[in-house]
Scaffold this motif. Structure first.
Motif, PDB file in Angstrom:
ATOM      1  N   ARG A 242     -63.701 -44.223 -65.197  1.00  0.00           N
ATOM      2  CA  ARG A 242     -63.713 -45.644 -64.843  1.00  0.00           C
ATOM      3  C   ARG A 242     -65.046 -45.993 -64.200  1.00  0.00           C
ATOM      4  NH1 ARG A 242     -59.008 -47.904 -66.004  1.00  0.00           N
ATOM      5  NH2 ARG A 242     -57.096 -46.645 -65.845  1.00  0.00           N
ATOM      6  N   GLY A 243     -65.519 -47.196 -64.487  1.00  0.00           N
ATOM      7  CA  GLY A 243     -66.794 -47.633 -63.929  1.00  0.00           C
ATOM      8  C   GLY A 243     -67.997 -47.142 -64.700  1.00  0.00           C
TER       9      GLY A 243
ATOM     10  N   ALA B   9     -57.894 -54.330 -66.828  1.00  0.00           N
ATOM     11  CA  ALA B   9     -58.170 -54.557 -65.407  1.00  0.00           C
ATOM     12  C   ALA B   9     -57.332 -53.665 -64.501  1.00  0.00           C
ATOM     13  CB  ALA B   9     -57.933 -56.027 -65.066  1.00  0.00           C
ATOM     14  N   ASP B  10     -56.134 -53.347 -64.932  1.00  0.00           N
ATOM     15  CA  ASP B  10     -55.226 -52.551 -64.104  1.00  0.00           C
ATOM     16  C   ASP B  10     -55.677 -51.098 -64.079  1.00  0.00           C
ATOM     17  OD1 ASP B  10     -53.157 -51.264 -62.835  1.00  0.00           O
ATOM     18  OD2 ASP B  10     -51.560 -52.179 -64.036  1.00  0.00           O
ATOM     19  N   ALA B  11     -56.170 -50.654 -62.940  1.00  0.00           N
ATOM     20  CA  ALA B  11     -56.699 -49.290 -62.819  1.00  0.00           C
ATOM     21  C   ALA B  11     -55.605 -48.233 -62.882  1.00  0.00           C
ATOM     22  CB  ALA B  11     -57.486 -49.152 -61.518  1.00  0.00           C
TER      23      ALA B  11
ATOM     24  N   ALA C 230     -44.992 -49.257 -67.892  1.00  0.00           N
ATOM     25  CA  ALA C 230     -45.186 -47.811 -67.734  1.00  0.00           C
ATOM     26  C   ALA C 230     -46.612 -47.463 -67.379  1.00  0.00           C
ATOM     27  CB  ALA C 230     -44.785 -47.089 -69.027  1.00  0.00           C
ATOM     28  N   HIS C 231     -47.503 -48.442 -67.377  1.00  0.00           N
ATOM     29  CA  HIS C 231     -48.927 -48.216 -67.123  1.00  0.00           C
ATOM     30  C   HIS C 231     -49.463 -47.127 -68.057  1.00  0.00           C
ATOM     31  CE1 HIS C 231     -48.628 -50.827 -63.640  1.00  0.00           C
ATOM     32  NE2 HIS C 231     -47.577 -50.129 -63.244  1.00  0.00           N
ATOM     33  N   LEU C 232     -49.121 -47.284 -69.327  1.00  0.00           N
ATOM     34  CA  LEU C 232     -49.521 -46.344 -70.366  1.00  0.00           C
ATOM     35  C   LEU C 232     -49.989 -47.147 -71.568  1.00  0.00           C
ATOM     36  CD1 LEU C 232     -49.545 -43.409 -71.538  1.00  0.00           C
ATOM     37  CD2 LEU C 232     -47.198 -43.847 -72.324  1.00  0.00           C
ATOM     38  N   TRP C 233     -51.181 -46.797 -72.080  1.00  0.00           N
ATOM     39  CA  TRP C 233     -51.749 -47.545 -73.205  1.00  0.00           C
ATOM     40  C   TRP C 233     -51.780 -46.648 -74.434  1.00  0.00           C
ATOM     41  CZ3 TRP C 233     -57.034 -50.611 -72.821  1.00  0.00           C
ATOM     42  CH2 TRP C 233     -57.163 -51.425 -73.948  1.00  0.00           C
TER      43      TRP C 233
END
Length: 387
Positions: A12-13, A23-25, A345-348
């Motif tokens: 990230r970054g 946007a959601d880290a 689930a914060h899973l892509w």
């Protein structure tokens, strides 16, 4: 030397498409075909030496570059007839495919693709004013087969000019056999259809299988083929933007070269040239260890799913690092499931419909990451399903 594929390297970054596009880290990205491993040290050493020079002008591609590519394919894949003057360089396999379509078709012509298939095939066909002729693969058990009867019908269309072959196949995970490739070419030859082989995943093949360059199958395949290759997937250097187009026919090469210039993708940067040479001349041991790690990731992934997610069948993975999961039991369209997984689930993952309507109900996972990160992704999916 032993290489480290277990370390969790923060991305990230770094303007990473994979990691910085949301946007959601807290979202864990297991979507785009981009590995979370550092590339082979031979490549970083070569790039470091070039950076220290400090001047980054226009690049001349030396004869040593072409010789490096030819040696690699002869040594590793048995393509001993490959000649250095058959190659054209460009900035990537997608620009290569677009230039080939521009060179060899007219607007309104048709291009065959074996769906579900790499999504950029669709845009390359569309952007050149051509029409897609879908030759869907047949799902048989835990794998896919070519539908040659359907291919015969599609290739017989007088407007069909090209077939885009994905070898190894993304997202089906197939590594096509010599017999399958020869049968495909026989049909294409009968109907005057040229085969454009996207072989970008060619190094990512597991121990029970063997990648065969389409052009190496026979003299007939060679004469009827244009091959696109790059070290970018196997050595995780896609951002360096380098690829090669290979075809033995001088007139065809001249047409493609002209299209590369029209599309203005005829120049490459110094880092891509040096990275390719370093990968092919010094990176084979690193690649061998990478493949062993990925193969174990695949074994662990399948074992987890068999125990914890048996209602989500997987395709057998012969090549690539992209798992193809049948999620139809959830009753959600793939694109809706992609967004829901990101939110809840914060899973892509990639929605299967990216690869054509035959991908509806499926999701594609990228397992080219440290094993602990892969297992975290699986746990998130399992918790989501349980809820």
């Amino acid at each position: 030397m032993t290489y480290d594929f277990d370390s969790l390297i923060p991305r990230r970054g770094t303007n990473s498409c994979k990691w910085d596009s949301v946007a959601d880290a807290d979202v864990l990205p297991m979507w785009v075909a981009d590995m979370d491993f550092r590339t082979a040290p031979a490549i970083t050493d070569a790039l470091r030496r070039r950076v220290e020079h400090g001047i980054f002008g226009y690049t001349h591609v030396p004869q040593a570059y072409y010789e490096s590519v030819a040696r690699w394919f002869a040594r590793r894949h048995g393509w001993t007839t490959l000649q250095t003057d058959w190659m054209l360089y460009t900035s990537g396999v997608v620009p290569a495919i677009s230039a080939i379509i521009k060179a060899l078709t007219e607007p309104g012509d048709k291009v065959i693709a074996q769906t579900p298939v790499y999504n950029c095939f669709f845009s390359s066909i569309r952007n050149n004013g051509c029409l897609l002729l879908s030759n869907p693969l047949r799902r048989e058990g835990d794998t896919y087969r070519m539908d040659l009867d359907d291919l015969e019908r599609k290739a017989s269309d007088p407007r069909a000019k090209l077939l885009l072959l994905c070898n190894p196949h993304n997202p089906a995970g197939r590594v096509w056999t010599s017999d399958e490739l020869a049968a495909l070419n026989d049909i294409c030859l009968r109907h005057g259809v040229k085969v454009v082989a996207d072989e970008i995943h060619c190094e990512l093949v597991y121990s029970a299988y063997r990648y065969t360059p389409f052009a190496s199958v026979s003299d007939a395949c060679l004469a009827n083929s244009i091959t696109c290759v790059s070290p970018s997937k196997a050595f995780n250097i896609a951002g360096l933007q380098i690829a090669n187009i290979i075809t033995p026919d001088a007139d065809t090469r001249a047409c493609i070269d002209r299209a590369l210039n029209i599309n203005e993708v005829c120049d490459v940067n110094p880092f891509g040239v040096l990275a390719t040479m370093a990968a092919y001349d010094e990176g084979e041991d690193w690649l061998r260890q990478l493949l062993a790690y990925l193969e174990e990731n695949d074994r662990v992934f399948h074992a987890f799913c068999a125990e914890r997610l048996p209602e989500f069948p997987l395709t057998r993975l012969e090549g690539t690092y992209l798992e193809w999961m049948d999620c139809r039991t959830l009753g959600l369209p793939s694109d809706k499931l992609e967004e829901t997984l990101k939110e809840r689930a914060h899973l892509w993952l990639n929605a299967g419909t990216m690869y054509g309507p035959e991908g509806e109900g499926y999701m594609r996972w990228n397992i080219a990451c440290p094993r602990s990160r892969m297992l975290e992704g699986l746990e998130r999916f399992a918790r989501f399903v349980k809820r």
